[in-house]
Design a protein around this motif. Structure first.
Motif, mmCIF file in Angstrom:
data_model
loop_
_atom_site.group_PDB
_atom_site.id
_atom_site.type_symbol
_atom_site.label_atom_id
_atom_site.label_comp_id
_atom_site.label_asym_id
_atom_site.label_seq_id
_atom_site.Cartn_x
_atom_site.Cartn_y
_atom_site.Cartn_z
ATOM 1 N N GLY A 214 -10.304 26.628 24.273
ATOM 2 C CA GLY A 214 -10.463 26.595 25.723
ATOM 3 C C GLY A 214 -11.738 25.889 26.136
ATOM 4 N N TYR A 215 -12.082 24.846 25.404
ATOM 5 C CA TYR A 215 -13.298 24.081 25.653
ATOM 6 C C TYR A 215 -12.916 22.695 26.163
ATOM 7 C CZ TYR A 215 -17.896 22.074 24.893
ATOM 8 O OH TYR A 215 -19.114 21.472 25.082
ATOM 9 N N ASP A 216 -13.576 22.256 27.260
ATOM 10 C CA ASP A 216 -13.202 20.953 27.819
ATOM 11 C C ASP A 216 -14.386 20.087 28.252
ATOM 12 O OD1 ASP A 216 -14.052 22.140 30.137
ATOM 13 O OD2 ASP A 216 -12.112 22.093 31.132
ATOM 14 N N PHE A 217 -15.571 20.306 27.685
ATOM 15 C CA PHE A 217 -16.747 19.478 27.969
ATOM 16 C C PHE A 217 -17.137 19.473 29.450
ATOM 17 C CE2 PHE A 217 -15.007 17.605 24.086
ATOM 18 C CZ PHE A 217 -16.128 17.586 23.274
ATOM 19 N N ALA A 218 -16.893 20.539 30.151
ATOM 20 C CA ALA A 218 -17.248 20.600 31.572
ATOM 21 C C ALA A 218 -18.770 20.655 31.730
ATOM 22 C CB ALA A 218 -16.610 21.810 32.228
ATOM 23 N N ARG B 89 -18.879 29.226 26.869
ATOM 24 C CA ARG B 89 -18.622 30.657 26.646
ATOM 25 C C ARG B 89 -17.350 30.830 25.815
ATOM 26 N NH1 ARG B 89 -19.804 32.600 31.392
ATOM 27 N NH2 ARG B 89 -17.831 32.007 32.295
ATOM 28 N N ASN B 90 -16.316 30.043 26.111
ATOM 29 C CA ASN B 90 -15.080 30.107 25.321
ATOM 30 C C ASN B 90 -15.326 29.726 23.864
ATOM 31 O OD1 ASN B 90 -13.595 30.934 27.517
ATOM 32 N ND2 ASN B 90 -12.810 28.894 27.989
ATOM 33 N N LEU B 91 -16.143 28.704 23.651
ATOM 34 C CA LEU B 91 -16.471 28.302 22.286
ATOM 35 C C LEU B 91 -17.223 29.425 21.569
ATOM 36 C CD1 LEU B 91 -16.643 26.215 19.992
ATOM 37 C CD2 LEU B 91 -18.690 25.295 21.121
ATOM 38 N N LEU C 62 -17.211 32.614 22.217
ATOM 39 C CA LEU C 62 -16.371 33.801 22.049
ATOM 40 C C LEU C 62 -15.210 33.600 21.086
ATOM 41 C CD1 LEU C 62 -16.138 35.033 25.755
ATOM 42 C CD2 LEU C 62 -17.382 36.135 23.872
ATOM 43 N N HIS C 63 -14.645 32.410 21.049
ATOM 44 C CA HIS C 63 -13.397 32.207 20.307
ATOM 45 C C HIS C 63 -13.483 31.223 19.144
ATOM 46 C CE1 HIS C 63 -11.657 34.440 23.582
ATOM 47 N NE2 HIS C 63 -12.032 33.515 24.444
ATOM 48 N N GLY C 64 -14.554 30.452 19.069
ATOM 49 C CA GLY C 64 -14.639 29.398 18.062
ATOM 50 C C GLY C 64 -14.480 29.892 16.637
ATOM 51 N N LYS C 65 -15.231 30.911 16.264
ATOM 52 C CA LYS C 65 -15.152 31.394 14.884
ATOM 53 C C LYS C 65 -13.765 31.953 14.576
ATOM 54 C CE LYS C 65 -17.200 34.172 11.332
ATOM 55 N NZ LYS C 65 -18.278 35.018 10.890
ATOM 56 N N ARG C 66 -13.191 32.703 15.496
ATOM 57 C CA ARG C 66 -11.867 33.280 15.263
ATOM 58 C C ARG C 66 -10.819 32.181 15.068
ATOM 59 N NH1 ARG C 66 -7.920 33.389 18.501
ATOM 60 N NH2 ARG C 66 -9.192 33.180 20.360
ATOM 61 N N VAL C 67 -10.830 31.182 15.957
ATOM 62 C CA VAL C 67 -9.863 30.079 15.852
ATOM 63 C C VAL C 67 -10.065 29.346 14.522
ATOM 64 C CG1 VAL C 67 -9.196 27.839 16.835
ATOM 65 C CG2 VAL C 67 -9.509 29.831 18.325
ATOM 66 N N ASP D 129 -20.901 20.910 20.496
ATOM 67 C CA ASP D 129 -21.786 21.551 21.469
ATOM 68 C C ASP D 129 -21.968 23.019 21.101
ATOM 69 O OD1 ASP D 129 -23.305 21.980 23.724
ATOM 70 O OD2 ASP D 129 -21.604 22.098 25.083
ATOM 71 N N PHE D 130 -23.083 23.317 20.483
ATOM 72 C CA PHE D 130 -23.370 24.712 20.128
ATOM 73 C C PHE D 130 -24.804 24.974 20.537
ATOM 74 C CE2 PHE D 130 -23.270 28.329 17.015
ATOM 75 C CZ PHE D 130 -22.065 28.866 17.430
ATOM 76 N N LYS D 131 -25.015 25.967 21.303
ATOM 77 C CA LYS D 131 -26.356 26.288 21.789
ATOM 78 C C LYS D 131 -27.027 27.254 20.814
ATOM 79 C CE LYS D 131 -25.410 24.470 25.942
ATOM 80 N NZ LYS D 131 -24.481 23.432 25.634
ATOM 81 N N ASP D 132 -28.309 27.282 20.841
ATOM 82 C CA ASP D 132 -29.044 28.195 19.965
ATOM 83 C C ASP D 132 -29.348 29.486 20.718
ATOM 84 O OD1 ASP D 132 -30.063 28.866 17.542
ATOM 85 O OD2 ASP D 132 -31.999 27.934 17.860
ATOM 86 N N TRP D 133 -28.305 30.153 21.125
ATOM 87 C CA TRP D 133 -28.461 31.400 21.863
ATOM 88 C C TRP D 133 -28.510 32.568 20.898
ATOM 89 C CZ3 TRP D 133 -24.413 30.510 26.320
ATOM 90 C CH2 TRP D 133 -24.902 29.516 27.156
#
Length: 166
Positions: free
Chosen positions: A24-28, A36-38, A40-45, A85-89
């Motif tokens: 659910g990521y679209d470079f917005a 936030r979708n990345l 929350l869901h990136g590792k699972r996907v 795109d991964f932030k260091d949060w």
């Protein structure tokens, strides 16, 4: 004209950015929904079809190596391998990102076509999440330093320039 190829190779680009569609990521720009979708869901996907995503990354590395052979140009990669795109949060899990970056680095190193390899898009010291694991960086740097370069590239203008650097 450059005397080398510099592709940006990302697992997330595989199969028309299928990973990002699933996440659910679209470079917005200026909207954190995609990020936030990345997060929350990136590792699972990724984990659900790990072999598929890893194969996609390896395939892209091989395609770049084939392109390099056809054009007789060496490769340099400065932005690469995992997610773009991964932030260091705080509390973000870097493990799957590092796993993909290691795969990309290792695959590129094996081809003999890369004259310069980045370990990731996040290898700058501002990415604390990546630099917590200094041994990871050392291991990949050792792989890069030991990587063979095919004979036809060893005498290229770029290789000669790199060899003359102190």
């Amino acid at each position: 004209m450059l005397d080398f190829l510099e592709p940006h190779i990302w697992m997330t680009s595989y199969n028309e950015a299928e990973f990002y569609k699933e996440v659910g990521y679209d470079f917005a720009l200026f909207d954190y929904t995609s990020y936030r979708n990345l997060a929350l869901h990136g590792k699972r996907v990724y984990e659900e079809r790990k072999d598929y995503w890893q194969k996609g990354l390896r395939d892209q590395v091989r395609l770049a190596a084939d392109w390099s052979r056809k054009t007789e140009q060496g490769l340099i990669t400065t932005e690469c391998w995992g997610v773009v795109d991964f932030k260091d949060w705080p509390l973000l899990d870097w493990d799957y990102v590092k796993e993909l970056c290691a795969i990309g680095t290792e695959e590129a190193a094996k081809t003999g076509r890369w004259l310069a390899i980045s370990t990731s898009n996040f290898c700058g010291p501002q990415f604390v999440g990546m630099w917590r694991d200094v041994e990871w960086h050392r291991r990949l740097t050792d792989i890069i330093h030991a990587a063979p370069v095919e004979k036809e590239l060893q005498d290229s203008l770029l290789a000669r320039r790199m060899q003359s650097m102190p």
